[in-house]
Design a protein around this motif. Structure first.
Motif, PDB file in Angstrom:
ATOM      1  N   ASP A 102     -97.842   3.955  -7.901  1.00  0.00           N
ATOM      2  CA  ASP A 102     -97.494   2.793  -8.726  1.00  0.00           C
ATOM      3  C   ASP A 102     -97.510   1.520  -7.872  1.00  0.00           C
ATOM      4  OD1 ASP A 102     -95.145   2.872  -7.294  1.00  0.00           O
ATOM      5  OD2 ASP A 102     -93.835   2.872  -9.039  1.00  0.00           O
ATOM      6  N   CYS A 103     -97.207   0.407  -8.510  1.00  0.00           N
ATOM      7  CA  CYS A 103     -97.332  -0.906  -7.862  1.00  0.00           C
ATOM      8  C   CYS A 103     -96.428  -1.041  -6.647  1.00  0.00           C
ATOM      9  CB  CYS A 103     -97.040  -2.016  -8.876  1.00  0.00           C
ATOM     10  SG  CYS A 103     -95.458  -1.801  -9.737  1.00  0.00           S
ATOM     11  N   THR A 107     -93.702   5.841  -6.263  1.00  0.00           N
ATOM     12  CA  THR A 107     -93.780   6.890  -7.278  1.00  0.00           C
ATOM     13  C   THR A 107     -95.243   7.296  -7.433  1.00  0.00           C
ATOM     14  OG1 THR A 107     -91.993   5.781  -8.475  1.00  0.00           O
ATOM     15  CG2 THR A 107     -93.137   7.545  -9.635  1.00  0.00           C
ATOM     16  N   PHE A 127     -90.024  18.701 -20.484  1.00  0.00           N
ATOM     17  CA  PHE A 127     -89.282  17.726 -21.288  1.00  0.00           C
ATOM     18  C   PHE A 127     -89.171  18.229 -22.721  1.00  0.00           C
ATOM     19  CE2 PHE A 127     -90.793  15.340 -17.683  1.00  0.00           C
ATOM     20  CZ  PHE A 127     -89.664  14.627 -17.318  1.00  0.00           C
TER      21      PHE A 127
ATOM     22  N   LEU B  33     -76.478  15.206 -18.744  1.00  0.00           N
ATOM     23  CA  LEU B  33     -77.417  14.824 -17.685  1.00  0.00           C
ATOM     24  C   LEU B  33     -76.825  15.060 -16.296  1.00  0.00           C
ATOM     25  CD1 LEU B  33     -78.791  11.505 -19.226  1.00  0.00           C
ATOM     26  CD2 LEU B  33     -79.807  13.792 -19.291  1.00  0.00           C
ATOM     27  N   PRO B  42     -84.311   9.436 -12.518  1.00  0.00           N
ATOM     28  CA  PRO B  42     -85.570   8.720 -12.766  1.00  0.00           C
ATOM     29  C   PRO B  42     -85.947   8.819 -14.241  1.00  0.00           C
ATOM     30  CG  PRO B  42     -86.003  10.786 -11.598  1.00  0.00           C
ATOM     31  CD  PRO B  42     -84.515  10.682 -11.758  1.00  0.00           C
ATOM     32  N   VAL B  44     -89.168   8.290 -16.711  1.00  0.00           N
ATOM     33  CA  VAL B  44     -90.609   8.095 -16.869  1.00  0.00           C
ATOM     34  C   VAL B  44     -90.825   7.427 -18.219  1.00  0.00           C
ATOM     35  CG1 VAL B  44     -92.852   9.246 -16.997  1.00  0.00           C
ATOM     36  CG2 VAL B  44     -91.022  10.212 -15.558  1.00  0.00           C
ATOM     37  N   VAL B  56     -92.108   4.089 -13.856  1.00  0.00           N
ATOM     38  CA  VAL B  56     -90.919   4.901 -13.608  1.00  0.00           C
ATOM     39  C   VAL B  56     -89.847   3.970 -13.080  1.00  0.00           C
ATOM     40  CG1 VAL B  56     -89.898   6.714 -12.165  1.00  0.00           C
ATOM     41  CG2 VAL B  56     -92.170   7.052 -13.152  1.00  0.00           C
ATOM     42  N   TRP B  58     -85.143   3.586 -12.850  1.00  0.00           N
ATOM     43  CA  TRP B  58     -83.936   4.403 -12.690  1.00  0.00           C
ATOM     44  C   TRP B  58     -82.867   4.019 -13.700  1.00  0.00           C
ATOM     45  CZ3 TRP B  58     -83.886   8.337  -9.065  1.00  0.00           C
ATOM     46  CH2 TRP B  58     -85.015   8.385  -8.229  1.00  0.00           C
ATOM     47  N   VAL B  64     -78.505   4.540 -19.658  1.00  0.00           N
ATOM     48  CA  VAL B  64     -78.907   5.488 -20.710  1.00  0.00           C
ATOM     49  C   VAL B  64     -78.221   5.120 -22.020  1.00  0.00           C
ATOM     50  CG1 VAL B  64     -78.896   7.896 -21.461  1.00  0.00           C
ATOM     51  CG2 VAL B  64     -79.317   7.357 -19.053  1.00  0.00           C
ATOM     52  N   ARG B  78     -82.054  -0.679  -8.100  1.00  0.00           N
ATOM     53  CA  ARG B  78     -81.431  -0.265  -6.844  1.00  0.00           C
ATOM     54  C   ARG B  78     -81.440  -1.391  -5.823  1.00  0.00           C
ATOM     55  NH1 ARG B  78     -84.935   4.951  -5.699  1.00  0.00           N
ATOM     56  NH2 ARG B  78     -86.514   3.420  -6.288  1.00  0.00           N
ATOM     57  N   ASP B 106     -82.172  16.339 -15.082  1.00  0.00           N
ATOM     58  CA  ASP B 106     -82.098  15.328 -14.025  1.00  0.00           C
ATOM     59  C   ASP B 106     -83.254  14.332 -14.051  1.00  0.00           C
ATOM     60  OD1 ASP B 106     -84.125  16.907 -13.083  1.00  0.00           O
ATOM     61  OD2 ASP B 106     -83.120  17.494 -11.220  1.00  0.00           O
ATOM     62  N   THR B 107     -84.024  14.344 -15.123  1.00  0.00           N
ATOM     63  CA  THR B 107     -85.111  13.376 -15.301  1.00  0.00           C
ATOM     64  C   THR B 107     -85.249  13.084 -16.792  1.00  0.00           C
ATOM     65  OG1 THR B 107     -86.282  14.441 -13.459  1.00  0.00           O
ATOM     66  CG2 THR B 107     -87.520  12.847 -14.747  1.00  0.00           C
ATOM     67  N   LEU B 108     -85.592  11.842 -17.124  1.00  0.00           N
ATOM     68  CA  LEU B 108     -85.779  11.462 -18.520  1.00  0.00           C
ATOM     69  C   LEU B 108     -87.216  11.039 -18.779  1.00  0.00           C
ATOM     70  CD1 LEU B 108     -82.567   9.321 -19.163  1.00  0.00           C
ATOM     71  CD2 LEU B 108     -82.994  11.689 -19.859  1.00  0.00           C
ATOM     72  N   CYS B 119     -96.558  -3.615 -16.482  1.00  0.00           N
ATOM     73  CA  CYS B 119     -96.346  -3.900 -15.057  1.00  0.00           C
ATOM     74  C   CYS B 119     -96.196  -5.402 -14.821  1.00  0.00           C
ATOM     75  CB  CYS B 119     -97.516  -3.361 -14.240  1.00  0.00           C
ATOM     76  SG  CYS B 119     -97.177  -3.349 -12.458  1.00  0.00           S
ATOM     77  N   HIS B 120     -95.313  -5.738 -13.886  1.00  0.00           N
ATOM     78  CA  HIS B 120     -95.097  -7.145 -13.563  1.00  0.00           C
ATOM     79  C   HIS B 120     -96.331  -7.775 -12.917  1.00  0.00           C
ATOM     80  CE1 HIS B 120     -94.358  -5.349  -9.627  1.00  0.00           C
ATOM     81  NE2 HIS B 120     -94.500  -6.538  -9.111  1.00  0.00           N
ATOM     82  N   CYS B 126     -98.103   0.528 -14.413  1.00  0.00           N
ATOM     83  CA  CYS B 126     -97.830   0.308 -12.993  1.00  0.00           C
ATOM     84  C   CYS B 126     -98.649   1.244 -12.109  1.00  0.00           C
ATOM     85  CB  CYS B 126     -96.340   0.523 -12.705  1.00  0.00           C
ATOM     86  SG  CYS B 126     -95.287  -0.781 -13.364  1.00  0.00           S
TER      87      CYS B 126
END
Lengths: 135, 135
Positions: A102-103, A107, A127, B33, B42, B44, B56, B58, B64, B78, B106-108, B119-120, B126
């Motif tokens: 990714d950017c 990841t 999932f 979770l 993380p 997705v 991706v 956090w 959530v 972060r 542990d992942t969504l 993407c920025h 991204c």
């Protein structure tokens, strides 16, 4: 299964100067990644045929190298503290079609051809637990 | 935008005992979770229309909850140590269609209708830096 990490470019049987860096394409690829404090990046594994997101697991630099050089997905198990190849016991291997960062370079997206179900529970994707839906 | 976190089930206009726990469906969803040591999972984000993996990021428990109750994606940064809603400055918001946890919790996986590029950097996804392809 031929490792690429020892590939050197040019200079074979020649004493001419070699201006190319003595790094492999695989090592070059790994260098650009930003691993976390534990040396890991999350890897999203997606079915290359229909786009289903199959699972997320973790790779360190060595797992990325193994994935790129073998064409199968390799991960680092944080709980078992060892490398594992997806399907090594179940036979449900993943044939790697592409690996994209990714950017931020922290990841990976791994597109694969999945053999059998991706999840150890027997479902096609890991999932499978809906939390709720948006408004 | 109606918050669901205060929803109580049953007992409306009734003095009968309510055997249901006084937790909301959103809190119930979050309870299952498994957040990491930093309290994060993380997430997705996938385009609900064509399956493209967009990014991706956090989420902690509060992100959530905000995602489930507002129908927009909320994350924990972060680096900036604050919550951010995707598109809060760019307008490139994500309308949440579903949120699904993986087998380990542990992942969504968040399926969205993306407004504009995700993407920025201006790219749709991204994930735009190919590392190499499998064998």
């Amino acid at each position: 299964m031929a490792p690429m990490s020892e590939v050197h470019t040019g200079g074979r049987g020649s004493s001419a100067p070699n201006p190319l860096p003595l790094t492999s394409t695989v090592d070059d690829a790994v260098v650009g990644l930003k691993f976390d404090a534990a040396g890991l990046v999350p890897a999203v594994v997606q079915d290359d045929r229909d786009g289903i997101v199959l699972m997320v697991a973790w790779m360190d630099a060595e797992a990325v190298r193994r994935t790129l050089t073998t064409g199968r997905t390799w991960f680092w198990s944080r709980s078992r503290r060892r490398y594992w190849q997806k399907g090594e016991t179940s036979g449900h291997v993943q044939h790697v079609r592409s690996v994209t960062a990714d950017c931020d370079g922290d990841t990976l997206l791994v597109r694969v051809e999945q053999v059998g179900p991706a999840c150890h529970t027997g479902t096609r994707s890991c999932f499978s637990h809906p939390l709720g839906s948006g408004s």
